[in-house]
Write an enzyme that holds these catalytic residues in place. Structure first.
Site, PDB file in Angstrom:
ATOM      1  N   ASP A 143       6.308 -22.483  19.166  1.00 40.23           N
ATOM      2  CA  ASP A 143       7.258 -22.687  18.080  1.00 40.23           C
ATOM      3  C   ASP A 143       8.638 -22.315  18.646  1.00 40.23           C
ATOM      4  O   ASP A 143       8.725 -21.592  19.643  1.00 40.23           O
ATOM      5  CB  ASP A 143       6.862 -21.764  16.922  1.00 40.23           C
ATOM      6  CG  ASP A 143       7.969 -21.600  15.910  1.00 40.23           C
ATOM      7  OD1 ASP A 143       8.450 -22.635  15.407  1.00 40.23           O
ATOM      8  OD2 ASP A 143       8.366 -20.444  15.638  1.00 40.23           O
ATOM      9  N   ASP A 198      11.981 -21.437  16.527  1.00 41.11           N
ATOM     10  CA  ASP A 198      12.732 -20.413  15.798  1.00 41.11           C
ATOM     11  C   ASP A 198      11.907 -19.138  15.603  1.00 41.11           C
ATOM     12  O   ASP A 198      10.764 -19.198  15.135  1.00 41.11           O
ATOM     13  CB  ASP A 198      13.169 -20.971  14.438  1.00 41.11           C
ATOM     14  CG  ASP A 198      14.080 -22.171  14.590  1.00 41.11           C
ATOM     15  OD1 ASP A 198      15.298 -21.992  14.521  1.00 41.11           O
ATOM     16  OD2 ASP A 198      13.554 -23.286  14.818  1.00 41.11           O
TER      17      ASP A 198
HETATM   18 MG   LIG Z   1       9.242 -19.892  13.821  1.00 41.83          MG
END
Ligand SMILES: [Mg+2]
Length: 211
Positions: free
Chosen positions: A11, A13
């Protein structure tokens, strides 16, 4: 892409980077706190991700594309990210990122961190400013799992030799599909469903997990 020994999908962020990019862009519109609260709820899994993303992106309407330079300057890579990606490459693996965030930022950040391949949402732009609409299909939890599966197939990597690393509720599907699901810096709901929980915010601590 050539065949690889294994695949790690991150992922973006709060995993690869310390920030939530949508909050940084919202700051450019003076709507940072409001968007931050909505992002937090989405990452805890309290609301539908795509619906939440559409309403948060609507708050970005009117932000000039020129403001992305300030957003990029505020991005903080997560400690250990370069060491982990170098270790992935040393062992013949591929480092990928799939993000509910945006290509407009990730296209600069991902190559700087050594990421091999990435996929994210796109922000519609008109006359040099954001329209407040997501361009094309939204990368949600299913989209993340689909990206991991498609990359693994392209690379000739069986799913059992894939690792998914994330912090939010929209990472749970890809973590379930992957051979190993790692909750990193994660929300309680994500920790509960992960194979492994990395409690310290240092990606280099994942190096011993690489095949
Ligand atoms: Mg995230």
């Amino acid at each position: 892409m050539p065949d690889a020994r294994f695949l790690v999908v991150f992922d973006a962020d709060s995993t690869l980077i310390r920030n939530e990019v949508i909050e940084l862009i919202a700051d450019e519109a003076g709507r940072g706190p409001e968007v931050a609260a909505a992002t937090e709820a989405a990452m805890r899994g309290e609301v539908d991700f795509a619906t939440s993303l559409r309403s948060r992106v609507a708050a970005l309407r009117g932000v000039p594309v020129a403001g992305f330079a300030r957003v990029l300057a505020r991005i903080e890579p997560t400690p250990g990210v370069r060491e982990l990606i170098a270790a992935i490459h040393d062992r013949g693996g591929i480092a990928a990122v799939v993000s509910g965030g945006f290509h407009e930022i990730l296209d600069t950040v991902a190559p700087q961190l050594g990421v091999d391949v990435w996929r994210a949402n796109r922000l519609a732009v008109q006359d040099g400013a954001l329209t407040g609409v997501v361009d094309g299909e939204i990368v949600d939890a299913e989209g993340k799992a689909a990206a991991l599966t498609a990359w693994a197939a392209e690379l000739g990597v069986p799913l059992r030799r894939t690792i998914a690393v994330g912090d939010g509720a929209n990472d749970l599907r890809m973590m379930a599909v992957a051979g190993l699901g790692v909750a990193f810096n994660a929300k309680p709901a994500v920790r509960r469903q992960a194979d492994i929980v990395a409690a310290r915010v240092d990606l280099a601590e994942l190096i011993p997990l690489l095949p």
